[in-house]
Design a protein around this motif. Structure first.
Motif, PDB file in Angstrom:
ATOM      1  N   GLN A   4       0.344   3.234 -21.721  1.00 48.54           N
ATOM      2  CA  GLN A   4       1.526   3.290 -21.170  1.00 48.54           C
ATOM      3  C   GLN A   4       1.405   4.587 -20.097  1.00 48.54           C
ATOM      4  OE1 GLN A   4       5.034   1.817 -21.625  1.00 48.54           O
ATOM      5  NE2 GLN A   4       3.261   0.470 -22.245  1.00 48.54           N
ATOM      6  N   GLU A  24       8.759   0.679 -23.938  1.00 45.25           N
ATOM      7  CA  GLU A  24       7.648   0.210 -23.182  1.00 45.25           C
ATOM      8  C   GLU A  24       8.091   0.128 -21.747  1.00 45.25           C
ATOM      9  OE1 GLU A  24       4.892   0.320 -24.872  1.00 45.25           O
ATOM     10  OE2 GLU A  24       5.668   0.594 -27.008  1.00 45.25           O
ATOM     11  N   TRP A  33       6.654   4.763 -27.590  1.00 49.21           N
ATOM     12  CA  TRP A  33       5.446   3.728 -27.205  1.00 49.21           C
ATOM     13  C   TRP A  33       4.587   3.551 -28.357  1.00 49.21           C
ATOM     14  CZ3 TRP A  33       4.450   6.813 -22.159  1.00 49.21           C
ATOM     15  CH2 TRP A  33       5.538   6.750 -21.171  1.00 49.21           C
TER      16      TRP A  33
END
Length: 356
Positions: A167, A138, A161
């Motif tokens: 993100q 992440e 993710w």
């Protein structure tokens, strides 16, 4: 302070202030003919046990790409603030002798690391070489402009993710800088699939039906669904399709994306995740009685292209993309480029991702 797993693979542990001295000693004692480096290659992970695994990956990557590797692993939960460092070299052999070696610096940071993290990386770069930065996992609060403003090439993997849309929102501001090349390994996974689709449309039977496409079906593994959506975004962008003006609300259409071509025709597209799938096991494009398919069974190292049109069948096989992160990274470093196509499809991808 916590201790990373299997420190022995990381080389010699050194004091932070003695890194340059120890590197000099390393080369003086080594029989390598060449210390090679074409880039700085930093690998960052907030998995505190990642150093040994990443050292193995760097060993594989340096077989083809000479670099100074800088590995950083962070243990944010350790109550004790500290840092440890190791130096080693990855060497290639020829006729039983070391010929070309690449330096590796490894750092394990514990506790609060914000300033030390940046200093650790940028104080140990070879200043005249570009920085390729592989951020694993992440994008956290440590990913800020003081980091990305100094990177030439940022590599991520959106398959890792939990919330890809969130993100990618973090990447919006960094990507305003056109000199920063952002590469997603999920996009890299689609490379040979995209080449295969383009090759099928070289067939006259396929060229004639581009404007008549009615359905697109893509099947991925659960952890590579983002790659499937990126692949669909590429098809949509290249064909010039727009979102359908009227929402289609039939039972069969639920879970699908709908688009309109330049002639007002409606296209239905699905991206489906299946447990026993390869990263991308099927891309199917249907236009009337013409069916184009790209298949890759799980474990197969080839992709299989098939064009069917009213009794006509054409089949061929081509190389498939790498399955693991090391192979994908190696392939991506070999291709280089500005990744302008990824930037081109990103708006469509973000829109489709928001509908997921």
């Amino acid at each position: 302070m916590s201790v990373p797993n299997d420190c022995t693979i990381l080389g010699k542990e050194v004091e932070i202030g003695e890194i340059d001295v120890e590197l000099k000693r390393l080369w003086e004692a080594d029989e390598a003919r060449t210390n090679a480096s074409l880039m700085n290659f930093a690998v960052y992970s907030e998995d505190s046990s990642a150093l040994s695994k990443n050292s193995e990956m760097v060993r594989e990557i340096t077989r083809e790409h000479a670099c100074r590797a800088i590995l950083v692993a962070v243990d944010r939960d350790d109550p004790e603030v500290g840092m440890r460092a190791w130096v080693t070299a990855h060497c290639n052999l020829a006729n039983g002798n070391k010929t070309v070696c690449c330096e590796q610096l490894a750092f394990h940071l514990a506790g609060r690391v914000s300033g030390r993290f940046r200093n650790t990386i940028f104080a140990n770069l070879q200043s005249d070489l570009p920085l390729i930065f592989w951020w694993q996992g992440e994008l956290t609060e440590r990913f800020d402009d003081r980091i990305y403003s100094l990177i030439q090439r940022l590599v991520v993997d959106s398959a890792d993710w939990a919330n890809p849309l969130e993100q990618f929102q973090r990447l919006k501001e960094p990507m305003l800088n056109e000199n920063l090349v952002v590469q997603d390994l999920s996009w890299t996974r689609t490379y040979h699939i995209r080449l295969g689709i383009a090759a099928m449309f070289d067939d006259p039977h396929a060229q004639d039906v581009i404007t008549g496409i009615q359905k697109v079906n893509i099947v991925t593994s659960p952890d590579c669904e983002t790659s499937g959506i990126q692949l669909l975004s590429w098809i949509v962008t290249q064909c010039g399709w727009l979102p359908a003006q009227e929402l289609i609300e039939t039972e069969a259409a639920r879970g699908s994306y709908h688009f309109e071509n330049t002639h007002g025709g409606v296209i239905e597209a699905k991206v489906t995740a299946e447990e026993d799938s390869s990263p991308i096991s099927l891309v199917e494009i249907i236009a009337g009685d013409v069916r184009l398919s790209v298949t890759r069974p799980k474990g197969d190292h080839l992709i299989h292209l098939r064009v069917e049109a009213d009794g006509y069948v054409s089949e061929q096989s081509t190389p498939a993309d790498s399955m693991d992160s090391v192979g994908l990274m190696r392939d991506q470093l070999s291709r280089g480029g500005k990744n302008s196509l990824f930037r081109k499809v990103l708006p469509t991808f973000m829109e489709l991702l928001s509908q997921k």
